[in-house]
Design a protein around this motif. Structure first.
Motif, PDB file in Angstrom:
ATOM      1  N   ASP A 197       0.313  -9.691  22.571  1.00  0.00           N
ATOM      2  CA  ASP A 197      -0.783  -8.783  22.221  1.00  0.00           C
ATOM      3  C   ASP A 197      -0.381  -7.810  21.109  1.00  0.00           C
ATOM      4  O   ASP A 197       0.591  -7.070  21.242  1.00  0.00           O
ATOM      5  N   ARG A 256       1.536  -9.794  15.326  1.00  0.00           N
ATOM      6  CA  ARG A 256       1.021 -10.913  14.533  1.00  0.00           C
ATOM      7  C   ARG A 256       2.168 -11.883  14.234  1.00  0.00           C
ATOM      8  O   ARG A 256       3.070 -11.569  13.476  1.00  0.00           O
ATOM      9  N   GLY A 281       3.866 -15.784  13.283  1.00  0.00           N
ATOM     10  CA  GLY A 281       3.720 -17.026  12.536  1.00  0.00           C
ATOM     11  C   GLY A 281       4.936 -17.891  12.802  1.00  0.00           C
ATOM     12  O   GLY A 281       5.955 -17.417  13.302  1.00  0.00           O
ATOM     13  N   ILE A 336      -2.510 -19.355  14.779  1.00  0.00           N
ATOM     14  CA  ILE A 336      -1.595 -18.494  14.034  1.00  0.00           C
ATOM     15  C   ILE A 336      -1.120 -19.290  12.829  1.00  0.00           C
ATOM     16  O   ILE A 336      -1.226 -20.520  12.811  1.00  0.00           O
ATOM     17  N   ASP A 390       0.934 -10.461   6.371  1.00  0.00           N
ATOM     18  CA  ASP A 390       0.079 -10.435   7.570  1.00  0.00           C
ATOM     19  C   ASP A 390       0.847 -10.710   8.852  1.00  0.00           C
ATOM     20  O   ASP A 390       0.244 -10.965   9.894  1.00  0.00           O
ATOM     21  N   LEU A 391       2.176 -10.681   8.772  1.00  0.00           N
ATOM     22  CA  LEU A 391       2.978 -11.025   9.952  1.00  0.00           C
ATOM     23  C   LEU A 391       3.876  -9.866  10.395  1.00  0.00           C
ATOM     24  O   LEU A 391       4.379  -9.110   9.565  1.00  0.00           O
ATOM     25  N   ASP A 392       4.101  -9.782  11.716  1.00  0.00           N
ATOM     26  CA  ASP A 392       5.121  -8.901  12.276  1.00  0.00           C
ATOM     27  C   ASP A 392       6.337  -9.699  12.732  1.00  0.00           C
ATOM     28  O   ASP A 392       7.439  -9.174  12.813  1.00  0.00           O
ATOM     29  N   THR A 414      10.402  -6.947  17.055  1.00  0.00           N
ATOM     30  CA  THR A 414       9.515  -6.527  15.949  1.00  0.00           C
ATOM     31  C   THR A 414       9.539  -5.018  15.779  1.00  0.00           C
ATOM     32  O   THR A 414       9.347  -4.527  14.661  1.00  0.00           O
TER      33      THR A 414
END
Lengths: 226, 226
Positions: free
Chosen positions: B57, B60, B62, B82, B115-117, B219
């Motif tokens: 949750d 983000r 990938g 994803i 767009d990724l964490d 992250t």
């Protein structure tokens, strides 16, 4: 640059094949049938050998055991009271991930070829590089465990192509898995149509007779000693 | 000859590390935490990701999917909606058996880093060579399935050393196996004393929460976006 790289690779494989032929001549001179046994790590090669080589009446077997490090499998197989020679690849580039013809050649002086009918070379557990290097064997056998999933022929096509027999191991676990044998067969036929396959459990012994008979038949196909 | 060979290897790893640092800078610039996920073929990396990434949750995620051939796993992970990028190594020497920093670098333009964490790089299934190549990751995680046997740390020591977390998968099958967890821990501590380990079943979901929490924590340790 690309052309240069391809040439280097071709040379490396040419050199390997030259040495594999020399190994082959040594094996032929002594009438030894040789199997190159390959699989992913933990697919059960050693337990399969413990089972199959224990019951090879009249066939004198030996094992050349390839590992990055340690002699765990060689120690296990020594309990069969057959010649076992350990070859560790750890001296290479952080550990070579496969056996090649020259590594096998370096072990030949340690092998009692005159006293053997069958030599099984247990390769390093890996589904990629071992398939690229012939070592002078009569047959390449790969072991695929049902716990690895039915998609493996798609993901490692060269390995499933570069063998004369596929042994599907750990079938005693099938009832606890989602493994779909029909899908596996379909994927295997996609990369290597019609390759012989045997379903076994090295743990329970199911199907081991068929493997043993195949190994015995291979020794009768190998040349008689000079 | 031996000295020359060692030099070539050192140069190859130096070049790899130089490119890995460049990857690292790109990941840092976008505040992306990167995991290099490694295991033997069929240990369950993809199913683990299907489970763990479905419940991240707010993070983000990938995936960069490394395989010799095919896009089977990438297709499965795409169902999570994803970003998934496939990297095939089959163009190399019969199929490269690992990802290196340059292969990962070649995929960076295809990855939506902004767009990724979290980026998980699923390496080629292999317990030898992937351990030798850093790719610019924050953490190396290896998955070891209990179906592979408790001796694997002894046989592939570099892989079990070159990771910050060991995920022991397929524990739902323990009751059907001879696997001895105490022996596994003993062997693992022998090559990598005290390395964190988590027991999971990617099939039943047991233990997946702990993996997810570990990924989320990673992250928050990664740098904030520039």
């Amino acid at each position: 640059m690309h052309r240069t790289k391809v040439k280097v690779v071709a040379d490396a494989l040419d050199a390997n094949n030259t040495i594999a032929r020399a190994n082959r001549e040594d094996f032929d001179r002594h009438g030894v049938a040789v199997v190159n046994l390959m699989s992913a790590p933990g697919a059960g090669k050693t337990r399969l050998l413990e089972r199959a080589l224990a019951s090879l009446d009249g066939v004198r077997a030996g094992v050349l055991e390839g590992d990055v490090a340690g002699s765990f499998d060689a120690d296990r197989l020594s309990l069969l009271h057959i010649p076992v020679v350990q070859l560790n690849t750890g001296a290479g580039f952080g550990g070579e991930c496969h056996l090649d013809a020259n590594m096998v050649r370096s072990a030949i002086p340690s092998l009692p070829l005159a006293d053997l009918d069958l030599l099984v070379i247990e390769n390093v557990g890996n589904l990629v590089c071992p398939a690229e290097f012939r070592v002078g064997e009569d047959a390449r056998v790969m072991v695929s465990s049902v716990t690895e999933g039915e998609d493996k022929p798609l993901k490692y096509p060269l390995m499933f192509r570069a063998c004369e027999l596929v042994i599907v191991n750990k079938i005693d676990l099938l009832e606890h898995l989602d493994f779909d044998m029909e899908k596996f067969d379909y994927h295997l036929d996609g990369v290597h149509p019609g390759v012989p396959r045997m379903l076994v459990s090295a743990r329970t012994g199911e199907g081991i007779d068929e493997v043993r008979d195949w190994l015995v038949a291979l020794t009768t196909r190998a040349g008689a000693p000079a």
